[in-house]
Write an enzyme that holds these catalytic residues in place. Structure first.
Site, mmCIF file in Angstrom:
data_model
loop_
_atom_site.group_PDB
_atom_site.id
_atom_site.type_symbol
_atom_site.label_atom_id
_atom_site.label_comp_id
_atom_site.label_asym_id
_atom_site.label_seq_id
_atom_site.Cartn_x
_atom_site.Cartn_y
_atom_site.Cartn_z
ATOM 1 N N LYS A 132 0.850 -1.199 0.000
ATOM 2 C CA LYS A 132 0.000 0.000 0.000
ATOM 3 C C LYS A 132 0.884 1.247 0.000
ATOM 4 C CE LYS A 132 -3.894 1.970 2.673
ATOM 5 N NZ LYS A 132 -4.716 1.808 3.911
ATOM 6 N N SER A 171 -9.564 1.890 3.039
ATOM 7 C CA SER A 171 -8.706 2.600 2.126
ATOM 8 C C SER A 171 -7.685 1.730 1.399
ATOM 9 C CB SER A 171 -7.957 3.699 2.878
ATOM 10 O OG SER A 171 -7.089 3.145 3.831
ATOM 11 N N SER A 180 -9.606 -0.402 7.318
ATOM 12 C CA SER A 180 -9.069 -0.230 5.961
ATOM 13 C C SER A 180 -8.384 -1.456 5.371
ATOM 14 C CB SER A 180 -8.091 0.951 5.928
ATOM 15 O OG SER A 180 -8.801 2.157 5.951
#
Lengths: 501, 140
Positions: free
Chosen positions: A82, A157, A181
């Site tokens: 990420k 996210s 997330s």
């Protein structure tokens, strides 16, 4: 081995094949890169993925093997990262204009550990800017589509990490979980996603959003892949004073290589024990979740019951305040953490500012997206003189209640079973104009974040129209290994038919 | 109902430039969100000090113990590396525009004549002071 079957190997199988010389790390990386070239244009999972960079890292692993060096447990295995986790040699942008092109001077501790285990970093994945969102629509660069249904969001996210794995571009990925997330995008993309105990994985190099909640978590296609990644990245770190040893302090005799839970033996956990009692907050679920989700929840309950697990109805009252509590605390911490982006030391810098103050306000005004501004403003307000106690102070007190409530409940049951999300993945654009609506969809993931306890999301079934539905297990402090054992058992008896039915 | 002036004040505290269309949009959103989080104030809790969620180990209310490490000297980031990502540097330092604005800059920013006694951040400069914009670093 054909390219497809290379992509189907579990992480441990792939690493073993590389170590034994049955396959090269370059072949493995190439299988994922070739597939990525076909599917990525329709998905948009990555903010940064360079073929040459990946192949060069893979080549280094192959050379180390040729020299007879010992290779780690992720030898040659591509792992997507990420883009709010710092990587040297690659940008780390947090999907924000304010960090466009930013290249960190250090690896995050989790990334360093991945490299030491032989993993090949496979690009940087898209996210909601600084982790603020539940759909990956708040990226400053582009949206990410759900690979299972491209008109739906992948969740957020960590939506890019979830989409990268679900579309077969990478076998596993790191995400980060502040309020759900990792778990929510895992649920939306049919994956297993673990939010470890707060402090299990060092936050060093994870770009700070809300420091009392942030934790890096693994995402993968199975509980065993997730477990392997967890075991590699977890552990105490002198660069993060909130990081801690793997459950060994509370359970003497635990091996530190198996952080967070009971000592366990062989990798095949399909015969691991299930809990004797799970709690189910049925009233809260029936009130908050849609019909598809409630049905899959009941089917999952039925599976556990059929396997000898007693299900006990529990009431969670304080936890129902988690959404309001979370958005006060997380935004307060964000408003403080994000004050570092001022155009001076790194990142975007506004042109033509004539004074220092102007440099700050313009850099931040031009560099941050709307959702980030919304949260900074709310966080600034709840910390401001005259309002601090009524908002931030009260939220901290309610947070304590939520933690105590979960602690009390979890002293009577071994885990809590509940949905990860109230609905299956929603259409792109459906909630992007209504921030409060988006926040409310986090209701089932936030309590574990506020309490700091581990929670795992796993694929449990499908909606009427074939969309993935994820269920979640909360566990006691340091119980990650137990949670993954239970999911492993569930997987072994339901794999192949898409759920618990 | 929150007012545009309140949002402007928070934006100023947060050093955030907000163009009017954004301000209008955010005002509406923040109003709805604050209305929602206000419900927290009705939740019964033990009164008292705000718990510090990270170091609250004494009350047995949070699993994180305080940790200490030996205070050892370690090499810091080199100056070179620390400056690598900066957009503007000068003589081995980060370079920024003028910290204190000139009277002309103040007037342009506020649209009013300077010299208000409440504005103690404004330093008056001699009439032959440099033009606004020329006082910063040449790398800008």
């Amino acid at each position: 081995m054909s390219k497809t079957s290379l992509r189907d190997l579990s992480l441990s199988e792939a690493a073993l094949a590389v170590r034994n010389g049955e396959v090269t790390s370059v072949d493995l990386a190439d299988a994922f890169l070739s597939h990525s070239e076909q599917v990525e244009p329709g998905i948009g999972a990555f903010l940064h993925l360079e073929r040459d960079e990946v192949l060069q890292a893979a080549e280094e692993i192959d050379q180390r093997r040729a020299r007879g060096e010992a290779l780690g447990e992720l030898a040659g295995v591509p792992i997507a990262i990420k883009d709010n986790i710092a990587t040297t040699g690659m940008p780390t942008t947090c999907a924000s204009r304010i960090l466009e092109g930013h290249r960190p001077v250090r690896d995050a501790t989790a990334v360093r550990k991945l490299r030491e285990a032989g993993a090949v970093l496979f690009g940087k994945t898209n996210l909601d800017e600084f982790g603020m969102g539940s759909s990956t629509e708040n990226s400053a660069y582009h949206v990410t589509r759900n690979p299972l249904r491209v008109d739906r969001v992948p969740g957020g996210s960590s939506g890019g990490s979830a989409a990268a794995v679900a579309s077969g571009q990478a076998p596993a990925a790191l995400g980060s979980d502040t309020g759900g997330s990792v778990r929510q995008p895992a649920a939306f993309c049919g994956l297993v996603g673990l939010k470890p105990q707060y402090g299990r994985v060092s936050r060093s190099g994870l770009v700070a959003f809300a420091s009392s909640l942030d934790v890096i978590g693994p995402m993968g296609r199975s509980a065993e892949d997730v477990r392997l990644l967890l075991n590699v990245i977890s552990g105490p770190d002198s660069l993060d004073s909130t990081s801690r040893a793997g459950g060994s302090s509370s359970r003497p005799g635990d091996s530190t290589s198996r952080p967070g839970g009971s000592p366990t033996g062989p990798e095949n956990r399909a015969d691991a024990p299930l809990p004797s009692v799970l709690g189910i907050p049925r009233r809260w679920i029936e009130r908050g979740a849609g019909s598809d989700v409630v049905r899959v929840f009941e089917e999952t309950c039925e599976w556990f019951r059929a396997h000898g697990v007693e299900l006990r109805e529990i009431e969670l009252e304080a936890a129902e305040q988690a959404v309001a509590t979370y958005y006060v605390i997380a935004d307060a911490e964000a408003s403080s953490n994000l004050s570092r982006y001022d155009g001076v030391r790194f990142g975007y810098r506004a042109q033509s500012a004539e004074t220092l103050e102007e440099l700050y306000t313009r850099t931040r005004g031009e560099g941050f997206g709307l959702e980030v501004k919304r949260r900074i403003l709310l966080g600034t307000f709840v910390l401001s003189a005259g309002y601090y106690d009524a908002y931030y102070g009260q939220a901290q007190r309610v947070r304590s209640r939520i933690r105590s409530e979960l602690e009390t409940v979890l002293s009577g049951v071994e885990g809590i079973l509940l949905p990860t999300t109230p609905t299956p993945p929603f259409p792109l654009g459906q909630k992007s104009d209504d921030p409060l609506e988006m926040y409310l969809s986090d209701l089932y993931t936030l309590p574990a974040s506020l309490a700091g306890i581990p929670a795992v999301s796993f694929p449990a079934g499908q909606s009427e129209d074939g969309l993935p539905v994820g269920m979640q297990l909360y566990g006691r402090d340091d119980s990650e290994q137990d949670l993954l054992d239970w999911v492993s058992r569930f997987e072994s008896s339901t794999r192949g038919n898409g759920g618990a039915s | 109902m929150i007012t545009p002036d309140q949002v402007r004040q928070w934006a100023r505290l947060a050093r955030l430039d907000l163009p009017d269309p954004e301000l209008e949009r955010l005002q509406g959103d923040l109003d709805k969100i604050l209305e929602f989080v206000r419900a927290l104030q009705d939740v019964p809790v033990e009164s008292g000090s705000v718990p510090d969620s990270v170091s609250e180990s004494e009350r047995g209310n949070h699993p994180l113990p305080s940790v200490e490490r030996p205070d050892e000297v370690a090499p810091p980031l080199s100056r070179e590396v620390a400056l690598e990502e900066a957009r503007s540097t000068s003589d081995g330092h980060f370079a920024v525009p003028a910290v204190v604005e000139s009277e002309a800059q103040y007037e342009r920013r506020t649209g009013s004549a300077g010299g208000d006694s409440n504005e103690n951040t404004v330093l008056r400069e001699d009439s032959d002071s440099r033009e606004p914009g020329s006082s910063g670093d040449s790398n800008l």
